[in-house]
Motif scaffolding. Structure first.
Motif, PDB file in Angstrom:
ATOM      1  N   PRO A 226       8.339 -10.223   1.116  1.00  0.00           N
ATOM      2  CA  PRO A 226       8.656 -11.651   1.252  1.00  0.00           C
ATOM      3  C   PRO A 226      10.049 -11.977   0.728  1.00  0.00           C
ATOM      4  O   PRO A 226      10.486 -11.371  -0.260  1.00  0.00           O
ATOM      5  CB  PRO A 226       7.569 -12.316   0.401  1.00  0.00           C
ATOM      6  N   PRO A 227      10.772 -12.865   1.437  1.00  0.00           N
ATOM      7  CA  PRO A 227      10.294 -13.808   2.457  1.00  0.00           C
ATOM      8  C   PRO A 227      10.137 -13.236   3.863  1.00  0.00           C
ATOM      9  O   PRO A 227       9.850 -13.982   4.788  1.00  0.00           O
ATOM     10  CB  PRO A 227      11.376 -14.886   2.442  1.00  0.00           C
ATOM     11  N   TYR A 228      10.353 -11.950   4.044  1.00  0.00           N
ATOM     12  CA  TYR A 228      10.079 -11.312   5.333  1.00  0.00           C
ATOM     13  C   TYR A 228       8.562 -11.120   5.464  1.00  0.00           C
ATOM     14  O   TYR A 228       7.808 -11.336   4.511  1.00  0.00           O
ATOM     15  CB  TYR A 228      10.854 -10.002   5.429  1.00  0.00           C
ATOM     16  N   PRO A 229       8.062 -10.717   6.651  1.00  0.00           N
ATOM     17  CA  PRO A 229       6.607 -10.730   6.893  1.00  0.00           C
ATOM     18  C   PRO A 229       5.772  -9.830   6.002  1.00  0.00           C
ATOM     19  O   PRO A 229       4.579 -10.050   5.833  1.00  0.00           O
ATOM     20  CB  PRO A 229       6.497 -10.297   8.358  1.00  0.00           C
ATOM     21  N   GLY A 230       6.365  -8.769   5.421  1.00  0.00           N
ATOM     22  CA  GLY A 230       5.612  -7.918   4.508  1.00  0.00           C
ATOM     23  C   GLY A 230       5.047  -6.669   5.164  1.00  0.00           C
ATOM     24  O   GLY A 230       4.742  -6.646   6.362  1.00  0.00           O
ATOM     25  N   ALA A 231       4.901  -5.599   4.358  1.00  0.00           N
ATOM     26  CA  ALA A 231       4.230  -4.379   4.810  1.00  0.00           C
ATOM     27  C   ALA A 231       2.727  -4.623   4.768  1.00  0.00           C
ATOM     28  O   ALA A 231       2.212  -5.209   3.820  1.00  0.00           O
ATOM     29  CB  ALA A 231       4.613  -3.201   3.911  1.00  0.00           C
ATOM     30  N   TRP A 232       2.013  -4.126   5.788  1.00  0.00           N
ATOM     31  CA  TRP A 232       0.599  -4.475   5.898  1.00  0.00           C
ATOM     32  C   TRP A 232      -0.236  -3.274   6.322  1.00  0.00           C
ATOM     33  O   TRP A 232       0.249  -2.293   6.851  1.00  0.00           O
ATOM     34  CB  TRP A 232       0.405  -5.622   6.894  1.00  0.00           C
ATOM     35  N   THR A 233      -1.524  -3.395   6.045  1.00  0.00           N
ATOM     36  CA  THR A 233      -2.479  -2.352   6.407  1.00  0.00           C
ATOM     37  C   THR A 233      -3.819  -3.009   6.710  1.00  0.00           C
ATOM     38  O   THR A 233      -4.118  -4.091   6.196  1.00  0.00           O
ATOM     39  CB  THR A 233      -2.622  -1.321   5.268  1.00  0.00           C
ATOM     40  N   VAL A 234      -4.613  -2.365   7.537  1.00  0.00           N
ATOM     41  CA  VAL A 234      -5.931  -2.897   7.899  1.00  0.00           C
ATOM     42  C   VAL A 234      -7.010  -1.994   7.322  1.00  0.00           C
ATOM     43  O   VAL A 234      -6.961  -0.769   7.474  1.00  0.00           O
ATOM     44  CB  VAL A 234      -6.099  -2.994   9.432  1.00  0.00           C
ATOM     45  N   SER A 235      -7.982  -2.594   6.636  1.00  0.00           N
ATOM     46  CA  SER A 235      -9.122  -1.863   6.096  1.00  0.00           C
ATOM     47  C   SER A 235     -10.382  -2.679   6.311  1.00  0.00           C
ATOM     48  O   SER A 235     -10.431  -3.865   5.949  1.00  0.00           O
ATOM     49  CB  SER A 235      -8.916  -1.600   4.593  1.00  0.00           C
ATOM     50  N   ASN A 236     -11.390  -2.048   6.937  1.00  0.00           N
ATOM     51  CA  ASN A 236     -12.650  -2.738   7.255  1.00  0.00           C
ATOM     52  C   ASN A 236     -12.418  -4.048   8.001  1.00  0.00           C
ATOM     53  O   ASN A 236     -13.085  -5.057   7.749  1.00  0.00           O
ATOM     54  CB  ASN A 236     -13.453  -3.008   5.980  1.00  0.00           C
ATOM     55  N   VAL A 238      -9.963  -6.093   7.806  1.00  0.00           N
ATOM     56  CA  VAL A 238      -9.177  -7.088   7.076  1.00  0.00           C
ATOM     57  C   VAL A 238      -7.724  -6.618   6.989  1.00  0.00           C
ATOM     58  O   VAL A 238      -7.458  -5.457   6.656  1.00  0.00           O
ATOM     59  CB  VAL A 238      -9.737  -7.312   5.657  1.00  0.00           C
ATOM     60  N   THR A 239      -6.789  -7.503   7.296  1.00  0.00           N
ATOM     61  CA  THR A 239      -5.367  -7.178   7.182  1.00  0.00           C
ATOM     62  C   THR A 239      -4.868  -7.571   5.802  1.00  0.00           C
ATOM     63  O   THR A 239      -4.934  -8.738   5.410  1.00  0.00           O
ATOM     64  CB  THR A 239      -4.550  -7.914   8.255  1.00  0.00           C
ATOM     65  N   PHE A 240      -4.385  -6.586   5.072  1.00  0.00           N
ATOM     66  CA  PHE A 240      -3.855  -6.806   3.736  1.00  0.00           C
ATOM     67  C   PHE A 240      -2.331  -6.693   3.777  1.00  0.00           C
ATOM     68  O   PHE A 240      -1.788  -5.789   4.422  1.00  0.00           O
ATOM     69  CB  PHE A 240      -4.404  -5.766   2.750  1.00  0.00           C
ATOM     70  N   ILE A 241      -1.647  -7.584   3.075  1.00  0.00           N
ATOM     71  CA  ILE A 241      -0.186  -7.586   3.012  1.00  0.00           C
ATOM     72  C   ILE A 241       0.245  -7.350   1.567  1.00  0.00           C
ATOM     73  O   ILE A 241      -0.225  -8.017   0.649  1.00  0.00           O
ATOM     74  CB  ILE A 241       0.394  -8.921   3.516  1.00  0.00           C
ATOM     75  N   ILE A 242       1.135  -6.379   1.388  1.00  0.00           N
ATOM     76  CA  ILE A 242       1.668  -6.115   0.049  1.00  0.00           C
ATOM     77  C   ILE A 242       2.765  -7.127  -0.250  1.00  0.00           C
ATOM     78  O   ILE A 242       3.787  -7.174   0.434  1.00  0.00           O
ATOM     79  CB  ILE A 242       2.218  -4.688  -0.068  1.00  0.00           C
ATOM     80  N   GLU A 243       2.562  -7.940  -1.274  1.00  0.00           N
ATOM     81  CA  GLU A 243       3.546  -8.945  -1.664  1.00  0.00           C
ATOM     82  C   GLU A 243       4.526  -8.392  -2.701  1.00  0.00           C
ATOM     83  O   GLU A 243       5.706  -8.726  -2.690  1.00  0.00           O
ATOM     84  CB  GLU A 243       2.825 -10.176  -2.245  1.00  0.00           C
ATOM     85  N   ASN A 244       4.019  -7.565  -3.605  1.00  0.00           N
ATOM     86  CA  ASN A 244       4.848  -7.031  -4.690  1.00  0.00           C
ATOM     87  C   ASN A 244       4.273  -5.691  -5.115  1.00  0.00           C
ATOM     88  O   ASN A 244       3.063  -5.559  -5.313  1.00  0.00           O
ATOM     89  CB  ASN A 244       4.846  -8.014  -5.872  1.00  0.00           C
ATOM     90  N   ALA A 245       5.130  -4.691  -5.259  1.00  0.00           N
ATOM     91  CA  ALA A 245       4.655  -3.352  -5.623  1.00  0.00           C
ATOM     92  C   ALA A 245       5.771  -2.560  -6.278  1.00  0.00           C
ATOM     93  O   ALA A 245       6.950  -2.912  -6.176  1.00  0.00           O
ATOM     94  CB  ALA A 245       4.143  -2.613  -4.383  1.00  0.00           C
TER      95      ALA A 245
END
Length: 297
Positions: A226-236, A238-245
């Motif tokens: 963020p503020p870009y769309p974010g890295a994401w992954t799908v599990s079960n 559900v789409t999860f987005i990493i905001e901070n890592a």
């Protein structure tokens, strides 16, 4: 000296202010209408124009006959493009008596094309910058006037780097203008064979491949955080987005790849057995706690 300026975003704002500070008569600014579907986190060129009583237009196509006629009547000495999002037709560029120049967010000839800062972070570069160059038919291919470098630190996101490049763009233009206004514009060769060209990126390009190394996944996160769309992954489903890592120092080679919870912390385990420590994870617009994630995996 009179200029027509194509400008948008923070680089557009700062570079427009540099022109005004150097005493250039900005006769017209060409900008974009803000897209309501886009997160507008940056400053407004139109607001600067209103403050300084500069005419501003926002044509859908810079190749429109109306814009060409308007610019022809102004007879500009210079044309500048500062993060304007469309290529300018050669016919338009030819109207500038002393040249048409663009500010690009990389150290040309590296990272020609779209979203150069995001690409530089994605590829793990340790340096980028801003380059002022002459505009030609081919994108980011004209001779270089000046450039300023900035570091990319190991944990910098693209947004962090963009803030540095805005300052680099301001410095580059400020330092180059005296020579340009005196008729002695530098012309440094832009050797395209030593560089690279990249296209635009879409939100879909942020999908994580957990088989890759942790550094590669971390670079993706940094490039689209963020503020870009974010890295994401799908599990079960559900789409999860990493905001901070951050990269974790803990080896997790004994765990399956993907999202997991260890000691009440969220990790993303990668193909090399290393992991990202995920400080903030979201799904459906809401933050996901480690406890909630355990029930969702």
């Amino acid at each position: 000296m009179k200029a027509v300026v194509f400008a948008y975003h923070n680089v557009g704002v700062r570079c427009l202010k540099v022109l005004l500070a150097r005493g250039i008569d900005v006769a017209l600014v060409v900008s974009h209408e803000d897209n309501p579907q886009e997160t507008i986190w940056f400053d407004s060129v139109a607001a600067v124009c209103e403050e300084h009583s500069i005419p501003v237009v926002t044509p859908a196509d810079p190749a429109s006959p109306e814009l060409f006629a308007q610019m022809s009547a102004l007879q500009p000495d210079f044309i500048f493009s500062f993060y304007y999002r469309h290529m300018l037709p050669v016919k338009l560029l030819a109207l500038a008596k002393h040249g048409a120049f663009n500010m690009h967010g990389s150290l040309l000839p590296k990272y020609r094309g779209r979203v150069p800062i995001n690409w530089a972070v994605l590829h793990g570069e340790t340096e980028t910058g801003a380059t002022l160059h002459q505009m030609t038919l081919k994108p980011d291919a004209g001779t270089i006037v000046a450039q300023t470098s900035v570091p990319i630190l190991p944990d910098d996101t693209a947004h962090d780097v963009f803030s540095k490049v805005v300052v680099a763009a301001e410095q580059t233009l400020w330092n180059a203008l005296p020579a340009m206004l005196s008729g002695a514009t530098p012309a440094i060769p832009n050797n395209l064979s030593q560089g690279s060209y990249f296209g635009g990126r879409k939100a879909a390009d942020g999908e994580i491949d957990w088989q890759q190394t942790a550094q590669t996944v971390y670079n993706l996160h940094r490039a689209v955080a963020p503020p870009y769309p974010g890295a994401w992954t799908v599990s079960n489903g559900v789409t999860f987005i990493i905001e901070n890592a951050r990269l974790s120092e803990i080896s997790m080679a004994n765990l399956p790849i993907g999202l997991t919870v260890v000691d009440n912390c969220i990790f993303g385990v990668c193909g090399d057995g290393r992991a990202l420590l995920i400080k903030s994870l979201s799904a459906n617009g809401s933050l996901v706690t480690p406890q909630a994630l355990q029930t969702m995996l």
